[in-house]
Design a protein around this motif. Sequence first.
Motif, PDB file in Angstrom:
ATOM      1  N   GLN A   1       2.167   1.646  -3.558  1.00  0.00           N
ATOM      2  CA  GLN A   1       1.094   2.101  -4.450  1.00  0.00           C
ATOM      3  C   GLN A   1       0.765   3.564  -4.179  1.00  0.00           C
ATOM      4  OE1 GLN A   1      -0.441   0.192  -6.801  1.00  0.00           O
ATOM      5  NE2 GLN A   1       0.911  -1.503  -6.303  1.00  0.00           N
TER       6      GLN A   1
ATOM      7  N   ILE B   1       0.842  -1.194   0.000  1.00  0.00           N
ATOM      8  CA  ILE B   1       0.000   0.000   0.000  1.00  0.00           C
ATOM      9  C   ILE B   1       0.883   1.252   0.000  1.00  0.00           C
ATOM     10  CG2 ILE B   1      -0.325   0.171   2.507  1.00  0.00           C
ATOM     11  CD1 ILE B   1      -3.134   1.179   1.985  1.00  0.00           C
TER      12      ILE B   1
ATOM     13  N   GLY C   1      -6.602  -0.224  -8.202  1.00  0.00           N
ATOM     14  CA  GLY C   1      -5.681  -0.787  -7.222  1.00  0.00           C
ATOM     15  C   GLY C   1      -5.451  -2.253  -7.516  1.00  0.00           C
TER      16      GLY C   1
ATOM     17  N   GLU D   1      -9.303  -3.359   2.821  1.00  0.00           N
ATOM     18  CA  GLU D   1      -8.394  -4.419   3.267  1.00  0.00           C
ATOM     19  C   GLU D   1      -9.252  -5.565   3.770  1.00  0.00           C
ATOM     20  OE1 GLU D   1      -5.196  -4.668   2.989  1.00  0.00           O
ATOM     21  OE2 GLU D   1      -4.623  -2.607   2.490  1.00  0.00           O
TER      22      GLU D   1
ATOM     23  N   GLU E   1     -12.407  -4.270 -10.123  1.00  0.00           N
ATOM     24  CA  GLU E   1     -12.628  -2.860 -10.471  1.00  0.00           C
ATOM     25  C   GLU E   1     -13.450  -2.732 -11.740  1.00  0.00           C
ATOM     26  OE1 GLU E   1     -12.074   1.280 -11.557  1.00  0.00           O
ATOM     27  OE2 GLU E   1     -12.309   0.163  -9.715  1.00  0.00           O
TER      28      GLU E   1
ATOM     29  N   LEU F   1     -15.988   2.002  -3.122  1.00  0.00           N
ATOM     30  CA  LEU F   1     -15.167   1.191  -2.235  1.00  0.00           C
ATOM     31  C   LEU F   1     -16.015   0.240  -1.400  1.00  0.00           C
ATOM     32  CD1 LEU F   1     -12.927   3.239  -3.076  1.00  0.00           C
ATOM     33  CD2 LEU F   1     -11.960   2.871  -0.821  1.00  0.00           C
TER      34      LEU F   1
ATOM     35  N   TYR G   1      -4.434   7.946   0.614  1.00  0.00           N
ATOM     36  CA  TYR G   1      -4.791   6.816  -0.245  1.00  0.00           C
ATOM     37  C   TYR G   1      -5.591   5.846   0.626  1.00  0.00           C
ATOM     38  CZ  TYR G   1      -3.244   3.121  -3.665  1.00  0.00           C
ATOM     39  OH  TYR G   1      -3.131   2.130  -4.600  1.00  0.00           O
TER      40      TYR G   1
ATOM     41  N   VAL H   1      -9.561   2.230  -5.487  1.00  0.00           N
ATOM     42  CA  VAL H   1      -8.875   2.922  -4.405  1.00  0.00           C
ATOM     43  C   VAL H   1      -9.282   4.391  -4.461  1.00  0.00           C
ATOM     44  CG1 VAL H   1      -6.604   3.630  -3.564  1.00  0.00           C
ATOM     45  CG2 VAL H   1      -6.893   1.361  -4.542  1.00  0.00           C
TER      46      VAL H   1
ATOM     47  N   ARG I   1      -7.893   2.255   0.692  1.00  0.00           N
ATOM     48  CA  ARG I   1      -8.367   1.079  -0.040  1.00  0.00           C
ATOM     49  C   ARG I   1      -8.957   0.061   0.933  1.00  0.00           C
ATOM     50  NH1 ARG I   1      -2.737  -2.133  -1.682  1.00  0.00           N
ATOM     51  NH2 ARG I   1      -2.506  -3.221   0.295  1.00  0.00           N
TER      52      ARG I   1
ATOM     53  N   GLN J   1      -8.322   8.336  -3.616  1.00  0.00           N
ATOM     54  CA  GLN J   1      -7.209   9.225  -3.271  1.00  0.00           C
ATOM     55  C   GLN J   1      -7.775  10.619  -2.996  1.00  0.00           C
ATOM     56  OE1 GLN J   1      -4.596  10.986  -6.255  1.00  0.00           O
ATOM     57  NE2 GLN J   1      -2.795  10.264  -5.151  1.00  0.00           N
TER      58      GLN J   1
END
Lengths: 257, 166
Positions: free
Chosen positions: A123, A120, A179, A204, B83, A157, A200, A184, A202, A186
Motif C-alpha cells: 500500500q 502495508i 486504507g 494496527e 473511513e 487516525l 505511511y 492512513v 496507519r 502519508q
Amino acid sequence: MDEIPVTGAELQAYVDGQLPEARRADVEAYLAARPEEASRIAAYGSQREALRDLYAEVLDEPLPERLVHAAEGARSAARTRMLRWGVAAGCAMVGLAVGGTVGWQLHAWNLPTVRSTAGIARQAAIAHATYSPEVRHPVEVGADQEAHLVAWLSKRLGGSVRAPRLAGFPLVGGRLLPGESGPVAQFMYQHESGRRLTLYVRNEPGASGETAFRYAREGKIGVFYWIDRGFGYALSGELEREDLYAVASQVYRQLNP
Amino acid sequence: MEHARDFVALIPRLRRYARALAGDRSSADDLVQDTLERAWTRFHLWQRGTDLRAWLFTVMHNVHVNRTRGLRHHLQFDEDAPEADAKPTENAALELRDLERALAALPVEQREVLLLVALEDMSYAEMAATLGIPLGTVMSRLSRARERLRALMHGHLQAVKLKRVK
C-alpha cells in the motif's frame, strides 16, 4: 384524476435536468410535500455543481504535448511515456506487479508472518508512486501548517501521530489516504535534489508490541516497514537499501525517544 | 487524418473526466494517452456518423477497467470501510479535497456514472451505451453513488448501510 407516481429515476433526472418538462410540476409537487426527500435531492444538486466546479479548471489547462501526439496518432508515444513517466505510471505498474506478485520481492530478514504486514509495504509503495511525482498537489496540507496537519491526521487516525524530522529531507506536508481498514496518513519529505520520501502511517489495531524492520522493493521504490505500539509505519523512497535503512532508523528513534 | 483534429479537440474533456476518475494528474493523463492510442488502433470499429465523444469515453472506460483490475482489490474502498465517517472540516479548501477524497472512495462503477452525467451531461441512455450496461443499472448506480457521496460528506454512513440494497 389519477396521479402518476414519481419514481426514483425521475428524481435523478430532475437533478440532472433530464426530466421531461411534462413531469416537472408533478415532481416538484411530490418534493414540496416531502421536506426530507427535497433536502436530499437538493444535496444531490449541490454535489453535481461542486463536482463540476472542482474539475472545471482541467478544461483550461494547456494540453500536454504527449497527449496531442497521441491524439494525432503518433506511434512512439507509448514508449516516450514510459521513459518520461516511469514513476508516474508506477501506480498502474505496481498494480500489475501486485496482481500477480510478479517482480515483488521481499528481502526481509524475517519473513513476514502476518500477511497484512506485507500489505502495508504494498500500500505504501502504491501511495508513494501515486503522490511523490505530483508537482502541484504533492500534499494536502503543507509543512507551513504542521500543527494543523498533525492535529488533523491524529484526529482521523484516532491516536497521536507525529511527523518526524529527517536529516536532509525537510517535511513537505501530508495527506490523508483511504486504507484497507481505515484512514492512513502519508507524510512527504523532499531532499533539495527533489528526491522524495514518504512515510505511511496507519492503525494496527490488535498489534501490540513491535516488529523488526522489514524491507520490500517494488521497481525502484524501496520500503522499510514495521509495527510499533499500535501503528504500522512504512517509509518509501527511491534510495539504496542502506540509505533508506538509515532514514528509517531515524524515524524509529524519534518516535521512541 | 481528418479525425485527428476531432481527437485533439476532445482532449480537455477526456482529461477532466480522467482526472476525476483516476484522482491524480499523471495517472489521469496516462489514462488519456492510453485511451487515445487504443482508439487509433481500433478506429476501424468506430461507426461513422455516431458520436465520436461517446465512443472515446467507451474506449476510456475499457482501458480504465483493464488498468485498474489489478489495483482495485487493494485501492478501492470496501463498501463498509470505517473511513466513510468523514466529517466536513471548517476549512473550505480542505472541504474541496474532502469531496475529491469522498469521490475516490466510491466504487469505480458508481464514480463512472456520477461523473459522466455530472461532467459530460450525458443522457442516461448514452451512459448505458458508453458503459455497456442496462439503463436500469445506470439508474441504480447513479442513485447509490449520490447517496453514498452525500453520506461520505456528512458522516451518515449508517443511513447508507441500512438502505443499501444489493
